[in-house]
Design a protein around this motif. Structure first.
Motif, PDB file in Angstrom:
ATOM      1  N   LEU A 113       0.844  -1.187   0.000  1.00 17.38           N
ATOM      2  CA  LEU A 113       0.000   0.000   0.000  1.00 17.38           C
ATOM      3  C   LEU A 113       0.888   1.248   0.000  1.00 17.38           C
ATOM      4  CD1 LEU A 113      -2.640  -1.039   2.707  1.00 17.38           C
ATOM      5  CD2 LEU A 113      -2.631  -1.539   0.245  1.00 17.38           C
ATOM      6  N   PHE A 114       0.302   2.372  -0.362  1.00 15.74           N
ATOM      7  CA  PHE A 114       1.074   3.620  -0.367  1.00 15.74           C
ATOM      8  C   PHE A 114       1.663   3.904   1.015  1.00 15.74           C
ATOM      9  CE2 PHE A 114       1.596   8.188   0.139  1.00 15.74           C
ATOM     10  CZ  PHE A 114       2.313   8.532  -1.007  1.00 15.74           C
ATOM     11  N   ALA A 115       0.880   3.663   2.059  1.00 12.95           N
ATOM     12  CA  ALA A 115       1.354   3.925   3.417  1.00 12.95           C
ATOM     13  C   ALA A 115       2.582   3.098   3.771  1.00 12.95           C
ATOM     14  CB  ALA A 115       0.232   3.655   4.420  1.00 12.95           C
ATOM     15  N   ASN A 122       3.356  18.080 -16.655  1.00 14.59           N
ATOM     16  CA  ASN A 122       2.007  18.365 -16.172  1.00 14.59           C
ATOM     17  C   ASN A 122       1.964  18.176 -14.656  1.00 14.59           C
ATOM     18  OD1 ASN A 122      -0.690  19.079 -16.135  1.00 14.59           O
ATOM     19  ND2 ASN A 122      -1.423  17.042 -16.738  1.00 14.59           N
ATOM     20  N   ALA A 123       2.723  19.011 -13.969  1.00 13.39           N
ATOM     21  CA  ALA A 123       2.919  18.880 -12.526  1.00 13.39           C
ATOM     22  C   ALA A 123       1.632  18.928 -11.701  1.00 13.39           C
ATOM     23  CB  ALA A 123       3.895  19.958 -12.039  1.00 13.39           C
ATOM     24  N   PRO A 124       0.644  19.761 -12.027  1.00 19.23           N
ATOM     25  CA  PRO A 124      -0.558  19.801 -11.173  1.00 19.23           C
ATOM     26  C   PRO A 124      -1.231  18.443 -11.010  1.00 19.23           C
ATOM     27  CG  PRO A 124      -0.529  21.704 -12.624  1.00 19.23           C
ATOM     28  CD  PRO A 124       0.598  20.814 -13.068  1.00 19.23           C
ATOM     29  N   PHE A 125      -1.233  17.633 -12.061  1.00 21.87           N
ATOM     30  CA  PHE A 125      -1.871  16.316 -11.997  1.00 21.87           C
ATOM     31  C   PHE A 125      -1.175  15.432 -10.963  1.00 21.87           C
ATOM     32  CE2 PHE A 125      -2.096  11.860 -13.253  1.00 21.87           C
ATOM     33  CZ  PHE A 125      -3.462  11.671 -13.451  1.00 21.87           C
ATOM     34  N   ASP A 126       0.145  15.276 -11.088  1.00 23.60           N
ATOM     35  CA  ASP A 126       0.881  14.375 -10.192  1.00 23.60           C
ATOM     36  C   ASP A 126       0.920  14.915  -8.764  1.00 23.60           C
ATOM     37  OD1 ASP A 126       2.478  12.306 -12.178  1.00 23.60           O
ATOM     38  OD2 ASP A 126       2.153  14.254 -13.097  1.00 23.60           O
ATOM     39  N   MET A 127       1.103  16.229  -8.611  1.00 20.49           N
ATOM     40  CA  MET A 127       1.170  16.805  -7.271  1.00 20.49           C
ATOM     41  C   MET A 127      -0.159  16.638  -6.536  1.00 20.49           C
ATOM     42  SD  MET A 127       4.247  17.906  -6.743  1.00 20.49           S
ATOM     43  CE  MET A 127       4.106  19.066  -5.380  1.00 20.49           C
ATOM     44  N   LYS A 128      -1.274  16.762  -7.247  1.00 19.09           N
ATOM     45  CA  LYS A 128      -2.581  16.596  -6.621  1.00 19.09           C
ATOM     46  C   LYS A 128      -2.761  15.165  -6.114  1.00 19.09           C
ATOM     47  CE  LYS A 128      -7.477  17.595  -7.404  1.00 19.09           C
ATOM     48  NZ  LYS A 128      -8.471  18.115  -8.378  1.00 19.09           N
ATOM     49  N   PHE A 129      -2.341  14.191  -6.929  1.00 16.47           N
ATOM     50  CA  PHE A 129      -2.458  12.793  -6.512  1.00 16.47           C
ATOM     51  C   PHE A 129      -1.513  12.490  -5.349  1.00 16.47           C
ATOM     52  CE2 PHE A 129      -5.002  11.588 -10.196  1.00 16.47           C
ATOM     53  CZ  PHE A 129      -5.742  10.529  -9.693  1.00 16.47           C
ATOM     54  N   LEU A 130      -0.277  12.959  -5.440  1.00 16.77           N
ATOM     55  CA  LEU A 130       0.686  12.680  -4.377  1.00 16.77           C
ATOM     56  C   LEU A 130       0.235  13.279  -3.046  1.00 16.77           C
ATOM     57  CD1 LEU A 130       3.997  13.222  -6.356  1.00 16.77           C
ATOM     58  CD2 LEU A 130       3.244  11.072  -5.332  1.00 16.77           C
ATOM     59  N   ASN A 131      -0.229  14.512  -3.079  1.00 21.08           N
ATOM     60  CA  ASN A 131      -0.664  15.144  -1.835  1.00 21.08           C
ATOM     61  C   ASN A 131      -1.932  14.498  -1.287  1.00 21.08           C
ATOM     62  OD1 ASN A 131       1.412  17.028  -1.437  1.00 21.08           O
ATOM     63  ND2 ASN A 131       0.522  18.427  -2.931  1.00 21.08           N
ATOM     64  N   SER A 132      -2.785  13.979  -2.163  1.00 19.46           N
ATOM     65  CA  SER A 132      -3.962  13.241  -1.693  1.00 19.46           C
ATOM     66  C   SER A 132      -3.538  11.952  -0.998  1.00 19.46           C
ATOM     67  CB  SER A 132      -4.903  12.935  -2.863  1.00 19.46           C
ATOM     68  OG  SER A 132      -5.455  14.119  -3.407  1.00 19.46           O
ATOM     69  N   LEU A 178      -0.658  11.335   0.372  1.00 21.08           N
ATOM     70  CA  LEU A 178       0.030  11.692   1.613  1.00 21.08           C
ATOM     71  C   LEU A 178      -0.980  12.032   2.708  1.00 21.08           C
ATOM     72  CD1 LEU A 178       2.913  13.843   0.107  1.00 21.08           C
ATOM     73  CD2 LEU A 178       3.217  11.732   1.401  1.00 21.08           C
ATOM     74  N   ARG A 179      -2.026  12.736   2.361  1.00 24.42           N
ATOM     75  CA  ARG A 179      -3.055  13.091   3.352  1.00 24.42           C
ATOM     76  C   ARG A 179      -3.741  11.837   3.875  1.00 24.42           C
ATOM     77  NH1 ARG A 179      -5.800  15.931   0.284  1.00 24.42           N
ATOM     78  NH2 ARG A 179      -7.638  14.621  -0.099  1.00 24.42           N
ATOM     79  N   TRP A 180      -4.067  10.902   2.969  1.00 26.95           N
ATOM     80  CA  TRP A 180      -4.722   9.655   3.403  1.00 26.95           C
ATOM     81  C   TRP A 180      -3.798   8.806   4.267  1.00 26.95           C
ATOM     82  CZ3 TRP A 180      -6.275   8.942  -2.374  1.00 26.95           C
ATOM     83  CH2 TRP A 180      -7.361   9.790  -2.667  1.00 26.95           C
TER      84      TRP A 180
END
Length: 231
Positions: free
Chosen positions: A69-71, A90-100, A102-104
């Motif tokens: 798992l990501f965790a 296309n940094a906004p796409f990857d950064m949005k997923f990575l930060n999501s 990380l938050r989870w």
């Protein structure tokens, strides 16, 4: 001077709709050149793989079933990237997923500076296609092995593209470079040059020899025995 080329593959387009990261690829570059250090992580998204996403990257639910798992891999990922800038197409796409993700996983959002190669390419080639395949064709980079999108493979291609976007292997030198009007700029040239980074090279200043300097040089030669400069 250390930067990380980064790419992700996902189950879809929006993490807020429940889509997850299934692959992370990272490639270390130093002074725009790969060092040979890389990281590739396959991640179990804990959900199904939509057919549309599978057609893009070829990663199946069966393949991911036994992956962590990501965790479970987040610390390894964060240790690799450190605090260095992330070079992403296309940094906004990857950064949005990575930060999501990380938050989870109960982690803070990334503070790394993102460098978006799409933005750089659009500034350099306005009106032209700037997807990764188009840029590989423009710079004559072999992408024949890219039958599917793959995070680490795309990082390797993007590293070559990024090098070209930054001016190529002679980045920082003005030898053989051209101004926006196509005029050659060399040592002693007078044309100004703007590098892909936006940094401008100042025009060379004229240094004509004065009459006094010519006279002083001639007087010095008279004091020498058989001076080379008179031959």
């Amino acid at each position: 001077m250390r930067e990380i080329i980064l790419d992700t593959e996902t189950t879809g387009f929006k993490p807020e709709e429940g889509h997850r990261i299934v692959e992370i690829g990272c490639l270390e570059v130093y002074q725009n050149l790969p060092t040979g250090k890389s990281l590739q992580l396959y991640i179990n998204p804990e959900r199904d793989m939509p057919e549309g996403a599978f057609k893009v990257h070829g990663i199946s639910s069966e393949f991911l079933a036994d992956k962590p798992l990501f965790a479970d891999v987040v610390d390894e990922f964060l240790e690799f990237i450190g605090e260095d800038p992330l070079v992403i197409h296309n940094a906004p796409f990857d950064m949005k997923f990575l930060n999501s993700e990380l938050r989870w996983a109960g982690k803070p959002a990334l503070k790394n500076k993102p460098i978006d190669t799409v933005v750089i390419a659009r500034e350099l080639f306005p009106g032209s296609p700037v997807n990764l395949d188009a840029l590989c064709r423009r710079f004559e980079i072999d992408n024949s092995s890219r039958t599917y999108h793959g995070a680490l493979l795309d990082c390797e291609l993007l590293a070559e593209v990024y090098l070209e976007l930054r001016g190529g292997r002679q980045h920082g030198f003005d030898l053989g470079a051209k101004s926006r009007k196509g005029q050659n700029v060399g040592a002693g040239g007078s044309a100004s040059l703007t590098l892909p980074s936006g940094k401008k090279i100042r025009e060379a200043r004229p240094h004509p020899i004065s009459e006094e300097e010519l006279a002083a040089h001639a007087a010095m030669l008279e004091k020498l025995s058989d001076p080379l400069w008179k031959k």
